[in-house]
Design a protein around this motif. Structure first.
Motif, short mmCIF file in Angstrom:
data_model
loop_
_atom_site.label_atom_id
_atom_site.label_comp_id
_atom_site.label_asym_id
_atom_site.label_seq_id
_atom_site.Cartn_x
_atom_site.Cartn_y
_atom_site.Cartn_z
N ASP A 52 43.84 37.81 73.40
CA ASP A 52 43.41 39.17 73.10
C ASP A 52 43.27 39.30 71.58
O ASP A 52 44.24 39.25 70.85
CB ASP A 52 44.43 40.18 73.64
CG ASP A 52 43.94 41.60 73.47
OD1 ASP A 52 42.72 41.78 73.28
OD2 ASP A 52 44.77 42.51 73.53
N LYS A 57 45.40 44.69 66.72
CA LYS A 57 46.49 43.73 66.96
C LYS A 57 46.54 42.70 65.84
O LYS A 57 47.61 42.27 65.43
CB LYS A 57 46.32 43.07 68.32
CG LYS A 57 46.64 44.01 69.46
CD LYS A 57 46.63 43.30 70.77
CE LYS A 57 46.98 44.29 71.90
NZ LYS A 57 46.99 43.65 73.19
N GLU A 58 45.37 42.27 65.37
CA GLU A 58 45.34 41.30 64.28
C GLU A 58 45.91 41.92 63.00
O GLU A 58 46.67 41.27 62.27
CB GLU A 58 43.89 40.84 64.03
CG GLU A 58 43.75 39.74 63.03
CD GLU A 58 44.39 38.44 63.45
OE1 GLU A 58 44.63 37.60 62.58
OE2 GLU A 58 44.68 38.25 64.65
N GLU A 60 48.15 44.28 62.87
CA GLU A 60 49.60 44.38 63.10
C GLU A 60 50.26 43.01 62.91
O GLU A 60 51.33 42.91 62.30
CB GLU A 60 49.87 44.92 64.50
CG GLU A 60 51.33 45.07 64.84
CD GLU A 60 52.05 46.12 64.02
OE1 GLU A 60 53.29 46.08 63.98
OE2 GLU A 60 51.39 46.98 63.41
N ARG A 61 49.61 41.96 63.42
CA ARG A 61 50.15 40.61 63.28
C ARG A 61 50.21 40.22 61.79
O ARG A 61 51.20 39.68 61.32
CB ARG A 61 49.29 39.60 64.04
CG ARG A 61 49.90 38.21 64.12
CD ARG A 61 48.96 37.23 64.77
NE ARG A 61 47.77 36.99 63.99
CZ ARG A 61 47.72 36.22 62.88
NH1 ARG A 61 48.81 35.64 62.44
NH2 ARG A 61 46.60 36.05 62.23
#
Length: 138
Positions: A52, A57-58, A60-61
């Protein structure tokens, strides 16, 4: 209004490098539908197998990785920096205490000398007065 003043639309000339489909491929619609179905199936499989990857999300990572790196740097550099600063602070305090000690000792020595001089002078004056008084009394 003249025709030169009007807006001209772009035209394609023979000098433009635009690819032109010259040869047609004869494919029946049924065959094209089969190929498109296989492409759709394979696309859905690839999307299911792919991790995903969304920008949120990237982000957040990346934020978590940055925080972890910051924590690691702080854990490694803080003790060394603290030790270095503590050593320098000890040196400064020792120099300040030594300087203060020498100033205090010098001040006390001068005051003690002044007190001794004053006391000796007063005592000598007293002794000389007593001696003069004894001399006058005789």
């Amino acid at each position: 209004m003249s025709t030169e003043m009007l807006r001209k639309e772009p035209t394609i000339t023979f000098r433009d490098d635009i690819p032109v489909l010259r040869d047609r491929v004869n494919v029946p619609w049924e065959k094209l539908e089969q190929v498109l179905e296989r492409v759709e199936e394979r696309t859905s499989q690839v999307l299911q197998e792919a991790p995903d990857f969304s920008p949120m999300k990237e982000a957040e990572r990346l934020r978590l990785a940055r925080e972890e790196a910051m924590t690691t740097l702080v854990e490694k550099f803080a003790p060394a920096l603290t030790a270095s600063m503590q050593q320098q602070m000890d040196d400064m305090v020792n120099a300040a205490v030594t300087s203060a000690y020498h100033h205090l000792r010098s001040d006390l020595t001068r005051q003690l000398n002044a007190l001794i001089v004053q006391t000796v002078r007063e005592e000598l004056m007293r002794v000389m007065r007593e001696a003069e008084e004894k001399q006058f009394q005789r």
